[in-house]
Scaffold this motif. Structure first.
Motif, short mmCIF file in Angstrom:
data_model
loop_
_atom_site.label_atom_id
_atom_site.label_comp_id
_atom_site.label_asym_id
_atom_site.label_seq_id
_atom_site.Cartn_x
_atom_site.Cartn_y
_atom_site.Cartn_z
N ASN A 183 -1.47 3.61 7.20
CA ASN A 183 -2.00 4.65 6.30
C ASN A 183 -2.74 5.72 7.10
OD1 ASN A 183 -4.69 3.89 6.78
ND2 ASN A 183 -4.76 2.52 5.03
N TYR A 193 -5.79 6.94 6.73
CA TYR A 193 -7.27 6.93 6.65
C TYR A 193 -7.85 7.59 7.90
CZ TYR A 193 -12.01 5.00 7.03
OH TYR A 193 -13.36 4.84 7.22
N GLN A 244 -9.09 -2.07 4.22
CA GLN A 244 -9.60 -0.71 4.18
C GLN A 244 -11.03 -0.78 4.70
OE1 GLN A 244 -8.16 2.42 3.48
NE2 GLN A 244 -10.10 2.87 4.51
N ALA A 260 -8.89 2.14 -2.88
CA ALA A 260 -8.24 1.67 -1.64
C ALA A 260 -8.79 0.31 -1.22
CB ALA A 260 -8.47 2.69 -0.52
N TYR A 261 -10.06 0.07 -1.49
CA TYR A 261 -10.71 -1.19 -1.10
C TYR A 261 -10.27 -2.35 -1.99
CZ TYR A 261 -13.46 1.68 2.00
OH TYR A 261 -13.83 2.53 3.00
N SER A 318 -6.39 -3.20 -0.94
CA SER A 318 -6.18 -3.87 0.34
C SER A 318 -7.07 -5.11 0.50
CB SER A 318 -6.45 -2.89 1.48
OG SER A 318 -6.23 -3.52 2.73
#
Length: 360
Positions: free
Chosen positions: A44, A46, A102, A114-115, A118
């Motif tokens: 990703n 990030y 994440q 996102a947290y 993942s």
């Protein structure tokens, strides 16, 4: 503890293009004569994907040196249950090391979704796959090792942080997801007798690390003639742990799983452990910045006449952050003879050398 011979085993490493994951893969390829590594990462954005691609290219170079070992990289998300189930069906891993997550405390404030995907759903998918690896009498997963975080200690006033401390007051969603991982792993260990070990990492740094970490972000800003912000007016301490020391510790943990035992009620005693993995030597943030500046000058990343004072700003603490991280690693030292070897200056020197090669 149950000793595990890594030679000849199949290891699933999630987050294999990440900072710790990629370095662990390199170490296993170098140190284990014959090993099968399956790596999964969603790559990703990030942070800068080119750093992840660089790490993968380093792994490919190392793979070519080892004809006895196999390496498979799968681009995929651990939150996708189908991908995880397919990996377990095809490769039947003996050991699972979950380093996919994440990361980042501050990002969890602005992008909580996102947290959850993942760190919660992805983690659950892996636990379920481990559980079903024993179906129909199969030997299944011998050891499930996963990344927790020093963030679970929240604003704990007692230092150094011990694994015996209560960690029921997270100050960020990121920390809450990591505490949840520990609870989920414990319940699966109890219910399905899965040997699992959680590792609470303390501020890991080094070459090709995460750009959202202070040492990397400071370097980028100083190069761009921007001002760096030093939180809590410089009254912060961090237990900086060099990547090679972390990887050595993870490898040692992989080789010893909590033993399966039955209690007086004839039910499994959870084969479950938690360890801090850190440097056991917190450094003041201002001292850290001084050493970083000196190493950036030594590598000529910044000019000799650079005016650091005009590029520094002392600011209040950020939401979700904590003033001190300090690992009590006595249990890790007792069980695995873990002793970090790398000084902060040596670690930052190696980072500066890499940074110069990668960016300049």
């Amino acid at each position: 503890m149950q000793n595990i011979e890594l030679n000849g085993k199949t290891i699933l490493i999630t987050g294999g293009a990440g900072f710790i994951g990629s370095n662990l893969i390199l170490e296993l390829l170098k140190k284990i004569e014959s090993i099968n590594i399956v790596s999964v990462d969603n790559l990703n954005d990030y942070y800068d994907v080119s750093i992840k691609e660089w790490r993968l290219s380093e792994i490919e170079k190392e793979v070519k040196k080892h004809s006895n070992s196999n390496y498979h990289f799968i681009k995929g998300d651990i939150a996708d249950k189908g991908i995880i189930d397919e990996i377990f069906k095809k490769y039947s891993p003996d050991i699972v090391v979950n380093l996919a997550a994440q990361a980042g405390v501050r990002y969890s404030i602005i992008n909580p979704d996102a947290y959850i995907q993942s760190n919660m759903i992805g983690f659950y998918n892996l636990l379920e796959a481990c559980r079903h690896s024993y179906d129909n009498g199969a030997k299944g997963v011998e050891h499930f090792v996963y990344a927790s975080s020093s963030s679970v200690y929240g604003s704990n006033k007692k230092v150094p942080y011990s694994v015996d401390d209560k960690v029921d007051n997270p100050v960020s969603l990121y920390a809450a997801t990591k505490k949840s991982n520990e609870l989920m792993a414990h319940s699966y260990s109890k219910l399905y007798n899965i040997p699992s070990t959680g590792l609470r990492f303390f501020t890991v740094y080094g070459p090709a690390g995460r750009p959202d970490m202070a040492y990397f972000g400071f370097t980028n800003k100083l190069r761009n003639n921007e001002t760096i912000e030093i939180f809590n007016y410089g009254n912060c301490k961090r237990d900086f742990t060099y990547i090679d020391d972390i990887v050595y510790g993870v490898k040692c943990v992989m080789e010893k799983a909590p033993e399966r035992k039955v209690g007086e009620d004839e039910l499994p005693i959870p084969p479950y452990s938690i360890y801090n993995i850190g440097n056991n030597n917190p450094e003041n943030l201002l001292d850290f910045v001084t050493i970083l500046q000196e190493e950036l000058l030594n590598e000529e990343i910044l000019p000799k006449d650079y005016d650091f004072e005009s590029h520094k700003k002392l600011v209040p603490m950020q939401p979700g952050d904590v003033p001190v991280t300090y690992a009590d690693v006595s249990t890790l030292e007792r069980d695995f003879d873990f002793k970090p070897q790398t000084s902060l200056r040596e670690g930052l020197r190696r980072f500066a050398k890499w940074y110069k090669e990668f960016y300049l």
